[in-house]
Design a protein around this motif. Structure first.
Motif, PDB file in Angstrom:
ATOM      1  N   LEU A  81       0.822  -1.205   0.000  1.00  0.00           N
ATOM      2  CA  LEU A  81       0.000   0.000   0.000  1.00  0.00           C
ATOM      3  C   LEU A  81       0.859   1.260   0.000  1.00  0.00           C
ATOM      4  CD1 LEU A  81      -2.892  -0.823   2.519  1.00  0.00           C
ATOM      5  CD2 LEU A  81      -2.845  -1.101   0.035  1.00  0.00           C
ATOM      6  N   THR A  82       0.479   2.203  -0.807  1.00  0.00           N
ATOM      7  CA  THR A  82       1.153   3.497  -0.851  1.00  0.00           C
ATOM      8  C   THR A  82       0.673   4.337   0.341  1.00  0.00           C
ATOM      9  OG1 THR A  82      -0.602   4.531  -2.157  1.00  0.00           O
ATOM     10  CG2 THR A  82       1.166   3.389  -3.368  1.00  0.00           C
ATOM     11  N   PRO A  83       1.380   5.402   0.679  1.00  0.00           N
ATOM     12  CA  PRO A  83       0.908   6.280   1.766  1.00  0.00           C
ATOM     13  C   PRO A  83      -0.510   6.786   1.527  1.00  0.00           C
ATOM     14  CG  PRO A  83       3.183   6.801   1.236  1.00  0.00           C
ATOM     15  CD  PRO A  83       2.724   5.811   0.200  1.00  0.00           C
ATOM     16  N   GLU A  84      -0.844   7.083   0.285  1.00  0.00           N
ATOM     17  CA  GLU A  84      -2.191   7.557  -0.039  1.00  0.00           C
ATOM     18  C   GLU A  84      -3.222   6.454   0.192  1.00  0.00           C
ATOM     19  OE1 GLU A  84       0.435   7.843  -2.054  1.00  0.00           O
ATOM     20  OE2 GLU A  84       0.816   9.998  -1.801  1.00  0.00           O
ATOM     21  N   GLU A  85      -2.863   5.210  -0.186  1.00  0.00           N
ATOM     22  CA  GLU A  85      -3.782   4.092   0.018  1.00  0.00           C
ATOM     23  C   GLU A  85      -3.964   3.802   1.499  1.00  0.00           C
ATOM     24  OE1 GLU A  85      -3.260   1.342  -3.995  1.00  0.00           O
ATOM     25  OE2 GLU A  85      -1.695   1.247  -2.434  1.00  0.00           O
ATOM     26  N   ILE A  86      -2.880   3.879   2.281  1.00  0.00           N
ATOM     27  CA  ILE A  86      -2.980   3.642   3.720  1.00  0.00           C
ATOM     28  C   ILE A  86      -3.925   4.661   4.361  1.00  0.00           C
ATOM     29  CG2 ILE A  86      -1.702   3.744   5.904  1.00  0.00           C
ATOM     30  CD1 ILE A  86       0.695   2.558   4.430  1.00  0.00           C
ATOM     31  N   LYS A  87      -3.784   5.918   3.976  1.00  0.00           N
ATOM     32  CA  LYS A  87      -4.649   6.968   4.507  1.00  0.00           C
ATOM     33  C   LYS A  87      -6.105   6.698   4.149  1.00  0.00           C
ATOM     34  CE  LYS A  87      -5.153  12.006   4.598  1.00  0.00           C
ATOM     35  NZ  LYS A  87      -4.600  13.293   4.102  1.00  0.00           N
ATOM     36  N   TYR A  88      -6.349   6.279   2.902  1.00  0.00           N
ATOM     37  CA  TYR A  88      -7.709   5.971   2.459  1.00  0.00           C
ATOM     38  C   TYR A  88      -8.276   4.786   3.235  1.00  0.00           C
ATOM     39  CZ  TYR A  88     -11.480   4.195  -0.471  1.00  0.00           C
ATOM     40  OH  TYR A  88     -12.684   3.715  -0.909  1.00  0.00           O
ATOM     41  N   PHE A  89      -7.480   3.722   3.381  1.00  0.00           N
ATOM     42  CA  PHE A  89      -7.926   2.529   4.092  1.00  0.00           C
ATOM     43  C   PHE A  89      -8.266   2.862   5.539  1.00  0.00           C
ATOM     44  CE2 PHE A  89      -6.779  -1.633   1.831  1.00  0.00           C
ATOM     45  CZ  PHE A  89      -6.978  -1.088   0.570  1.00  0.00           C
ATOM     46  N   GLU A  90      -7.399   3.621   6.208  1.00  0.00           N
ATOM     47  CA  GLU A  90      -7.639   3.970   7.613  1.00  0.00           C
ATOM     48  C   GLU A  90      -8.939   4.749   7.771  1.00  0.00           C
ATOM     49  OE1 GLU A  90      -3.141   4.252   9.502  1.00  0.00           O
ATOM     50  OE2 GLU A  90      -4.121   6.071   8.798  1.00  0.00           O
ATOM     51  N   LYS A  91      -9.189   5.689   6.874  1.00  0.00           N
ATOM     52  CA  LYS A  91     -10.421   6.478   6.956  1.00  0.00           C
ATOM     53  C   LYS A  91     -11.646   5.608   6.732  1.00  0.00           C
ATOM     54  CE  LYS A  91     -12.673  10.673   5.249  1.00  0.00           C
ATOM     55  NZ  LYS A  91     -14.007  10.045   5.225  1.00  0.00           N
ATOM     56  N   LYS A  92     -11.588   4.717   5.728  1.00  0.00           N
ATOM     57  CA  LYS A  92     -12.731   3.837   5.450  1.00  0.00           C
ATOM     58  C   LYS A  92     -12.975   2.874   6.606  1.00  0.00           C
ATOM     59  CE  LYS A  92     -14.874   3.010   2.166  1.00  0.00           C
ATOM     60  NZ  LYS A  92     -16.264   3.365   1.781  1.00  0.00           N
ATOM     61  N   MET A  93     -11.908   2.351   7.183  1.00  0.00           N
ATOM     62  CA  MET A  93     -12.056   1.435   8.316  1.00  0.00           C
ATOM     63  C   MET A  93     -12.746   2.114   9.477  1.00  0.00           C
ATOM     64  SD  MET A  93      -8.252  -0.199   8.021  1.00  0.00           S
ATOM     65  CE  MET A  93      -8.214  -0.999   9.605  1.00  0.00           C
ATOM     66  N   PHE A  94     -12.310   3.329   9.785  1.00  0.00           N
ATOM     67  CA  PHE A  94     -12.919   4.051  10.893  1.00  0.00           C
ATOM     68  C   PHE A  94     -14.367   4.415  10.587  1.00  0.00           C
ATOM     69  CE2 PHE A  94     -13.989   7.995  13.114  1.00  0.00           C
ATOM     70  CZ  PHE A  94     -13.853   7.542  14.419  1.00  0.00           C
ATOM     71  N   ASP A  95     -14.630   4.924   9.384  1.00  0.00           N
ATOM     72  CA  ASP A  95     -16.000   5.291   9.004  1.00  0.00           C
ATOM     73  C   ASP A  95     -16.927   4.085   9.064  1.00  0.00           C
ATOM     74  OD1 ASP A  95     -15.169   7.871   8.591  1.00  0.00           O
ATOM     75  OD2 ASP A  95     -15.093   7.734   6.411  1.00  0.00           O
ATOM     76  N   ASN A  96     -16.464   2.948   8.537  1.00  0.00           N
ATOM     77  CA  ASN A  96     -17.290   1.739   8.544  1.00  0.00           C
ATOM     78  C   ASN A  96     -17.543   1.259   9.966  1.00  0.00           C
ATOM     79  OD1 ASN A  96     -17.280   1.800   5.766  1.00  0.00           O
ATOM     80  ND2 ASN A  96     -15.798   0.161   5.515  1.00  0.00           N
ATOM     81  N   ALA A  97     -16.510   1.339  10.812  1.00  0.00           N
ATOM     82  CA  ALA A  97     -16.640   0.858  12.180  1.00  0.00           C
ATOM     83  C   ALA A  97     -17.670   1.661  12.955  1.00  0.00           C
ATOM     84  CB  ALA A  97     -15.287   0.919  12.888  1.00  0.00           C
ATOM     85  N   THR A  98     -17.624   2.979  12.815  1.00  0.00           N
ATOM     86  CA  THR A  98     -18.550   3.812  13.578  1.00  0.00           C
ATOM     87  C   THR A  98     -19.975   3.745  13.038  1.00  0.00           C
ATOM     88  OG1 THR A  98     -17.872   5.709  12.239  1.00  0.00           O
ATOM     89  CG2 THR A  98     -16.783   5.426  14.357  1.00  0.00           C
ATOM     90  N   LYS A  99     -20.149   3.311  11.801  1.00  0.00           N
ATOM     91  CA  LYS A  99     -21.494   3.150  11.239  1.00  0.00           C
ATOM     92  C   LYS A  99     -22.137   1.836  11.673  1.00  0.00           C
ATOM     93  CE  LYS A  99     -20.648   5.789   6.991  1.00  0.00           C
ATOM     94  NZ  LYS A  99     -20.447   5.687   5.526  1.00  0.00           N
ATOM     95  N   ASN A 100     -21.315   0.817  11.906  1.00  0.00           N
ATOM     96  CA  ASN A 100     -21.841  -0.526  12.126  1.00  0.00           C
ATOM     97  C   ASN A 100     -22.419  -0.741  13.512  1.00  0.00           C
ATOM     98  OD1 ASN A 100     -21.192  -1.319   9.562  1.00  0.00           O
ATOM     99  ND2 ASN A 100     -19.242  -2.241  10.124  1.00  0.00           N
ATOM    100  N   ASP A 101     -21.786  -0.193  14.548  1.00  0.00           N
ATOM    101  CA  ASP A 101     -22.192  -0.471  15.912  1.00  0.00           C
ATOM    102  C   ASP A 101     -22.076   0.767  16.774  1.00  0.00           C
ATOM    103  OD1 ASP A 101     -20.420  -3.243  15.157  1.00  0.00           O
ATOM    104  OD2 ASP A 101     -22.484  -3.492  15.790  1.00  0.00           O
ATOM    105  N   PHE A 102     -22.788   0.727  17.939  1.00  0.00           N
ATOM    106  CA  PHE A 102     -22.680   1.824  18.899  1.00  0.00           C
ATOM    107  C   PHE A 102     -21.269   1.904  19.442  1.00  0.00           C
ATOM    108  CE2 PHE A 102     -22.961   4.612  22.246  1.00  0.00           C
ATOM    109  CZ  PHE A 102     -22.939   4.033  23.498  1.00  0.00           C
ATOM    110  N   ARG A 103     -20.715   0.805  19.861  1.00  0.00           N
ATOM    111  CA  ARG A 103     -19.330   0.741  20.285  1.00  0.00           C
ATOM    112  C   ARG A 103     -18.697  -0.420  19.568  1.00  0.00           C
ATOM    113  NH1 ARG A 103     -22.312   1.925  25.634  1.00  0.00           N
ATOM    114  NH2 ARG A 103     -21.741   4.077  25.998  1.00  0.00           N
ATOM    115  N   VAL A 104     -17.621  -0.161  18.897  1.00  0.00           N
ATOM    116  CA  VAL A 104     -17.080  -1.173  18.007  1.00  0.00           C
ATOM    117  C   VAL A 104     -15.598  -1.365  18.200  1.00  0.00           C
ATOM    118  CG1 VAL A 104     -18.798  -0.887  16.187  1.00  0.00           C
ATOM    119  CG2 VAL A 104     -16.826   0.609  16.243  1.00  0.00           C
TER     120      VAL A 104
END
Length: 206
Positions: free
Chosen positions: A85-108
């Protein structure tokens, strides 16, 4: 068209194999050598990147092997290395992971690197009054698993791993937080907001 990522055959930290690329579902026949993931299945950087993006696009926040019958979860650190993963891809992945996590459950529970603790945005609580400057991701003070909070309801959370309840704001166990400031479930803590964590606690089971 983006350049195809390929493993360096001189990289001794990788285990190269002659098997099929198990994540090449579109039969793209990527040029890279095949290398084994921790689950034992062979991938290429491109197929792994595409598979993990597909998981993120589906709303997942964990990376699980796509081979039928294999439910091994790969650490994000392994994905970063094996997908090149490039630095840009890592940044994108981290943001998507966090966004998905906070959407899925109250506490995740979310599997993100230490950098997230340092760089995640502050949370704006909807129901807790008087609290500002609190990071939106915390490491459980008992076992170290990373948790997000979905902003509403009280400031305490129960860790799904060690089952300990702690305050998301001051990082003290709930009993200790409430002892210092009784009935403060929806108010600021007597000791204020705990600073951003720079290390992840190690769980010492008794």
């Amino acid at each position: 068209m983006s350049r195809e990522k390929c493993y360096n055959r001189r990289d001794t930290s990788l285990t190269f194999v002659n098997g099929d690329d198990v994540l090449d579902f579109l039969c793209s026949d990527f040029k890279s050598l095949r290398a084994k993931m921790s689950c034992g299945h062979a991938v290429t950087p491109m197929s792994l990147t595409h598979w993990c993006r597909r998981l993120l696009d589906k709303g997942e926040c964990r990376f699980v092997c796509g081979q039928t019958g294999c439910d091994v979860e790969w650490p994000f650190k392994e994905v970063c290395k094996m997908a090149l993963l490039t630095p840009e891809e890592i940044k994108y992945f981290e943001k998507k992971m966090f966004d998905n996590a906070t959407k899925n459950d109250f506490r995740v529970s979310i599997s993100v690197p230490l950098e997230t603790l340092r760089n995640c945005p502050d949370i704006v609580f909807e129901d807790v009054k008087g609290v500002t400057g609190c990071p939106s991701v915390r490491a459980c003070p008992t076992c170290g698993v990373l948790l997000g909070h979905k902003k509403n309801l009280c400031k305490n959370t129960v860790c799904p791993r060690c089952k300990k309840e702690f305050c998301f704001v001051c990082l003290k166990l709930t009993a200790e937080c409430q002892k210092l400031n009784p009935s403060s479930y929806y108010n600021e803590c007597s000791t204020g907001v705990a600073p951003r964590q720079t290390s992840i606690p190690v769980w010492r089971r008794k």
